[in-house]
Design an enzyme around this catalytic site. Structure first.
Site, short mmCIF file in Angstrom:
data_model
loop_
_atom_site.label_atom_id
_atom_site.label_comp_id
_atom_site.label_asym_id
_atom_site.label_seq_id
_atom_site.Cartn_x
_atom_site.Cartn_y
_atom_site.Cartn_z
N LYS A 164 0.91 -1.11 -0.03
CA LYS A 164 0.00 0.07 0.05
C LYS A 164 0.94 1.21 -0.01
O LYS A 164 0.58 2.22 0.59
CB LYS A 164 -0.90 0.07 1.33
CG LYS A 164 -1.96 -1.09 1.31
CD LYS A 164 -2.86 -1.08 2.39
CE LYS A 164 -2.06 -1.74 3.43
NZ LYS A 164 -3.00 -1.85 4.87
N ASP A 199 -5.42 -5.69 10.87
CA ASP A 199 -6.71 -5.17 10.73
C ASP A 199 -8.03 -6.22 10.40
O ASP A 199 -9.10 -5.90 10.90
CB ASP A 199 -6.97 -3.80 9.79
CG ASP A 199 -6.39 -4.13 8.16
OD1 ASP A 199 -6.07 -5.27 8.08
OD2 ASP A 199 -6.54 -3.17 7.48
C1 BGC Z 1 -1.86 -5.80 3.90
C2 BGC Z 1 -2.74 -6.82 4.67
C3 BGC Z 1 -3.85 -5.73 5.33
C4 BGC Z 1 -4.52 -5.28 4.06
C5 BGC Z 1 -6.07 -4.35 4.42
C6 BGC Z 1 -2.69 -5.37 2.67
O1 BGC Z 1 -2.04 -4.52 1.95
O2 BGC Z 1 -1.02 -6.86 3.42
O3 BGC Z 1 -1.85 -7.05 5.97
O4 BGC Z 1 -4.93 -6.40 5.94
O5 BGC Z 1 -3.97 -4.62 3.25
O6 BGC Z 1 -5.41 -3.05 5.04
#
Ligand code: BGC
Length: 490
Positions: A164, A199
């Site tokens: 992200k 989360d």
């Molecule tokens: C992460 C996860 C997370 C999800 C939602 C992903 O990019 O790898 O760990 O739960 O985003 O936030």
């Protein structure tokens, strides 16, 4: 817009040629679900897989009666949230929170700087809310850290990779609880990080706390991921001893564990996902090429960018805006999923034109009727596919857990901007669920927004850790074939 659209044969041939990547037939969807299940099973058997199937060491789901006040930190999206969560029992809670912006410099700089910033934010939050907690005892904090972390205990885990848009240096391979605790200690903030939680795990716990037992906690937001409840004996990579111990615990303590799938990384090998040229472009221009393949087709961080890539292709083929673009349309990540939502929610051609002008800065008198249709088509295609693929992940979990063979409810707690704001998301997910698990099964699945999953889930995990500590149990559980003292007792 139609909630569950099909392909439109009046569109130009170039556009029709693209549709196969976005409108997926039931056969295609079932093939995808099958591929997902194979990856789930592989991840449960082996450490080090992209779809990491991470044991969370969270063994209990709450029943809504839990009480206590905890701090919660939520890092993983656009903002850092610091919360004081009061679990009031009777399925109720109360949250006081402040948001702190995470700049791109922090996201991509040194990990130490990021964690120092987090510690400072906690400090200023405590001053702000004037906490009444006991001066002599450190305040317990649950840390929702929404990235793939290989957990080895409720309060311990190494970061596997960033996602992200985060890319901090000197964090991968490090224990994130330690990184946080060291920063809190450096800054003399009287807080103890006692639980680490993804989360999705938080969402599952929070949904169960508020509305009764859930099977899945899913995030469809900036990123995407899901957690679900599995039998420990299915997580064979934990080893024989863990499995034997888990059985001693019985149904209410130890037989089950919440697994964080990390489904955002499903099919990084691109064996089954419908990868189009637009997805390929997005991926190669991203800061994490060849990673998070599924997430890049489903989550809020990327939907606007896929649409942008499609619109530019249409512009360059002289099919859209008479071949003219705009600085925003030319800019990498120039607009986000809010544009897609606005177009999907528009009730008239004029509303579409206004949104195109407002968000892309294309003058309204340069927007033809065909332009309106094409922009709507692109947004609809991208968001319909996102919902259908989301359904594939849910279907894969439902089938994997054999939930359909039991009579208990199949509840999915969801959180995130896509689930909350993208028009028709649930209707489209349901349509694809009917194509994969069948109509009767689809009707058994309930969805509900689990607002504040990250905050409440972190508090619930902190409570679990706190209780374990008070009972003199060490919350650490060794992974793999080590003996697993206490696995059944947490
Ligand atoms: C992460 C996860 C997370 C999800 C939602 C992903 O990019 O790898 O760990 O739960 O985003 O936030």
């Amino acid at each position: 817009m139609a909630p569950v659209p099909t392909s439109n044969s009046k569109l130009p041939a170039e556009v029709q040629a693209i549709e196969k990547f976005f409108y997926l037939t039931p056969e295609r969807l079932n093939e995808i679900v099958k591929g997902f299940r194979t990856e789930f099973e592989d991840g449960l058997q082996n450490f080090g897989r992209d779809t990491a199937m991470i044991p969370s060491y969270c063994l209990n789901v709450p029943n809504g009666s839990e009480v206590g006040t905890f701090l919660a930190l939520d890092l993983g999206g656009t903002n850092l949230r610091v919360c004081e969560v009061t679990l009031e029992g009777k399925n109720n809670f109360n949250v006081q929170q402040r948001k702190y912006k995470i700049t791109d410099e922090l996201k991509q700089g040194e990990a130490r700087a990021l964690f120092d910033y987090i510690a400072d934010s906690v400090d200023s939050f405590l001053t702000d809310i004037g906490t009444e907690m006991d001066e002599n005892e450190k305040i317990h904090l649950g840390f929702t850290f929404s990235f793939p972390v290989e957990q080895t205990a409720l309060n311990k885990g190494k970061l596997l990779t960033w996602t992200k848009g985060f890319a901090c240096k000197n964090a991968i391979g490090h224990d994130v609880v330690k990184l946080l605790q060291d920063a809190l200690d450096r800054k003399h903030v009287h807080v103890r990080c006692s639980a680490l939680v993804n989360d999705t795990v938080g969402t599952l716990l929070s949904r169960s706390y508020q509305s009764g037992p859930a099977l899945i906690g899913a995030i469809f937001g900036t990123g995407t991921n899901g957690a679900y409840i599995d039998r420990v004996e299915t997580i064979t990579k934990l080893g024989e001893t863990a499995i034997t111990e888990s059985k001693k615990g019985g149904k209410d303590a130890g037989e089950y564990m919440v697994v964080n799938t990390e489904w955002g990384a499903i099919d990084n090998q691109r064996k089954v996902l419908p990868v189009s040229m637009f997805d390929n472009k997005l991926d190669r221009e991203s800061i994490n090429p060849r990673k998070q393949a599924f997430e890049k087709m489903v989550s809020g961080m990327y939907l606007g960018e896929i649409v942008r890539n499609i619109l530019l292709y249409l512009v360059d083929n002289l099919l859209l805006f008479s071949g003219y673009s705009s600085p925003i349309l030319n800019t990498h990540y120039g607009f986000d999923t809010a544009f897609v939502s606005a177009i999907e929610a528009a009730k008239s051609a004029q509303e579409v034109k206004s949104a195109i002008f407002r968000e892309l800065n294309i003058p309204e008198n340069n927007i033809s009727e065909q332009d309106v249709e094409l922009v709507q088509w692109a947004c609809q295609a991208v968001s319909t596919r996102a919902a259908a693929l989301s359904a594939c992940a849910v279907a894969a979990v439902v089938l994997h857990t054999k939930a359909l063979d039991r009579s208990d409810p199949i509840d999915v707690g969801m959180d995130g901007s896509v689930a909350e704001f993208l028009p028709f998301f649930e209707e489209r997910v349901r349509a694809a669920l009917r194509d994969t698990i069948g109509q009767d099964a689809e009707q058994r699945v309930t969805f509900g927004l689990a607002k504040d999953g990250s905050g409440v889930g972190a508090a619930l995990c902190a409570l679990q850790a706190y209780k374990a500590e008070k009972q003199g149990l060490h919350p650490e559980v060794k992974k793999m074939d080590a003996t697993v003292p206490g696995l059944a007792d947490l």
